[in-house]
Design a protein around this motif. Structure first.
Motif, mmCIF file in Angstrom:
data_model
loop_
_atom_site.group_PDB
_atom_site.id
_atom_site.type_symbol
_atom_site.label_atom_id
_atom_site.label_comp_id
_atom_site.label_asym_id
_atom_site.label_seq_id
_atom_site.Cartn_x
_atom_site.Cartn_y
_atom_site.Cartn_z
ATOM 1 N N ALA B 51 0.858 -1.181 0.000
ATOM 2 C CA ALA B 51 0.000 0.000 0.000
ATOM 3 C C ALA B 51 0.892 1.229 0.000
ATOM 4 O O ALA B 51 2.106 1.124 0.178
ATOM 5 N N THR B 52 0.291 2.393 -0.233
ATOM 6 C CA THR B 52 1.091 3.612 -0.258
ATOM 7 C C THR B 52 0.774 4.551 0.899
ATOM 8 O O THR B 52 1.634 5.286 1.357
ATOM 9 N N GLU B 53 -0.464 4.524 1.369
ATOM 10 C CA GLU B 53 -0.877 5.493 2.393
ATOM 11 C C GLU B 53 -0.628 4.918 3.785
ATOM 12 O O GLU B 53 -1.567 4.631 4.518
ATOM 13 N N LEU B 54 0.628 4.741 4.129
ATOM 14 C CA LEU B 54 0.922 4.041 5.373
ATOM 15 C C LEU B 54 0.991 4.999 6.548
ATOM 16 O O LEU B 54 1.461 6.122 6.433
ATOM 17 N N ALA B 55 0.515 4.523 7.672
ATOM 18 C CA ALA B 55 0.673 5.245 8.923
ATOM 19 C C ALA B 55 1.523 4.372 9.835
ATOM 20 O O ALA B 55 1.376 3.149 9.836
ATOM 21 N N LYS B 56 2.392 5.021 10.586
ATOM 22 C CA LYS B 56 3.268 4.233 11.456
ATOM 23 C C LYS B 56 2.547 3.872 12.744
ATOM 24 O O LYS B 56 1.746 4.636 13.262
ATOM 25 N N LEU B 57 2.851 2.709 13.246
ATOM 26 C CA LEU B 57 2.342 2.316 14.554
ATOM 27 C C LEU B 57 3.296 2.891 15.585
ATOM 28 O O LEU B 57 4.478 2.570 15.567
ATOM 29 N N TYR B 148 -4.292 -2.204 9.160
ATOM 30 C CA TYR B 148 -3.972 -3.289 8.245
ATOM 31 C C TYR B 148 -2.495 -3.196 7.909
ATOM 32 O O TYR B 148 -2.080 -2.284 7.215
ATOM 33 N N SER B 149 -1.749 -4.131 8.423
ATOM 34 C CA SER B 149 -0.307 -4.097 8.206
ATOM 35 C C SER B 149 0.023 -4.244 6.727
ATOM 36 O O SER B 149 -0.519 -5.110 6.047
ATOM 37 N N ALA B 150 0.901 -3.377 6.252
ATOM 38 C CA ALA B 150 1.252 -3.416 4.835
ATOM 39 C C ALA B 150 2.656 -2.893 4.628
ATOM 40 O O ALA B 150 3.209 -2.213 5.486
#
Lengths: 190, 156
Positions: B51-57, B148-150
């Protein structure tokens, strides 16, 4: 000669010991920072409320994803690559099209009275849909929102949305609220 | 005069390495602190989707993981080749998720509980059926913040 000197501890091997430990931790360290698509699930409902007001057809952006990973957007087949632009058009409705979502006026900090779209994105997938395909659709929807928010934020503060203050972000979020509703999946198109 | 001359003698002086242990220790402490030793042994094969729109945990202590994928070869005899759920170190069913979430939440500090995030690490080839079941279970368990991990998609 008769004086006894205090013997010094030999610290020469200290570096070796520290190196050994260091290498051990270097090898075992996993620096991976986990990342992914953040989502908020709707809270559970006991029963579906029966008299929900119907949402007008023009305000719903239906995205269907079947078990062959094919997209159907508002009744028309579409490629994933086109989904982002279609979503952006739906959110913005730049031409105030009759078939596109309505607007209502609300008051927002920093912006005053603005028109906010009443549009809702409805995403429905099949039980056999591939996870990657589903995530790609989610990703595209998210990307559409990110771009729209970024455009507004650049126009207003000439800064990216991510660099704004908390309440500025909140203002933009209330102008472009992310409304993605996910229906219960169906076993269609097996 | 002779006294001074005495000092000069053999050519190169050795570099003082007395501070070397200090430097190494500093590095050592850094790695000791940043290391996370907790590592579950994966019993399912997971190849993260892209995916491209990742947010960090952000904080690891606030994150609960749910692994979904096809069991690895040594477990396929026992658990088959259909995608399965793994919680902590063992296989589980979707019905176990609710109690697992409740248990994880109880282990957290009181004021951290609303910030609890559930990360779904699923194989990219999973059918959505199992994911949807998990989502429904999470809704019932009131664990509404999910991720959703990606992986980052390289080119678009």
């Amino acid at each position: 000669m008769g004086k006894r000197e205090v013997q010094e501890v030999n610290a020469g091997s200290m570096a070796d010991i520290a190196f050994l430990l260091l290498i051990f931790f270097l090898v075992t360290t996993t620096m991976d920072t986990d990342s992914g698509l953040a989502r908020l699930l709707p809270p559970p409902v006991e029963q579906e409320p029966e008299d929900t007001p119907p949402i007008k057809d023009r305000n719903v952006f239906t995205v269907l994803l079947n078990s062959k990973n094919q997209l159907l957007v508002k009744g028309k087949p579409m490629k994933v690559e086109e989904l982002k632009d279609a979503t952006k058009e739906f959110i913005l409705n730049p031409t105030r099209d009759e078939k596109m979502p309505e607007f209502k006026e609300i008051e927002v900090d920093y912006f005053g009275v603005v028109e906010v779209s009443k549009g809702v994105i409805s995403l429905q997938n099949d039980n056999g849909t591939q996870y990657q395909a589903y995530l790609m659709v989610q990703n595209e929807l998210q990307r559409a929102y990110t771009e729209v928010r970024n455009e507004l934020s650049r126009r207003k503060w000439s800064k990216a949305y991510a660099d704004l203050e908390k309440d500025q972000q909140k203002a933009i979020r209330s102008i472009y609220p992310q409304r993605i509703s996910e229906a219960e999946p169906k076993n269609i198109g097996k | 005069m002779a006294k001074f001359r005495k000092k000069k003698g053999s050519g190169q002086a050795a570099i003082n390495t007395a501070s070397l242990p200090d430097i190494v220790f500093m590095l050592l402490f850094f790695f000791m602190v940043s290391t996370t030793m907790k590592e579950v042994s994966m019993k399912v094969r997971i190849q993260a989707p892209e995916a491209t729109e990742l947010a960090k945990l952000e904080k690891k202590s606030l994150v609960t993981y749910i692994y979904v994928g096809v069991p690895t070869r040594q477990y396929q005899g026992l658990y088959g080749t259909e995608p399965r759920v793994q919680l902590n170190d063992q296989f589980a069913t979707v019905g176990d998720i609710q109690s697992y979430i409740a248990q994880e939440r109880d282990a957290m500090k009181e004021n951290d509980r609303p910030k609890m995030t559930t990360s779904i690490k699923a194989d990219f080839d999973c059918p959505m059926g199992i994911i949807t079941d998990i989502k429904q279970a999470l809704r019932k368990a009131q664990a509404l913040k999910i991720n959703y991990s990606a992986r980052q998609k390289v080119e678009y």
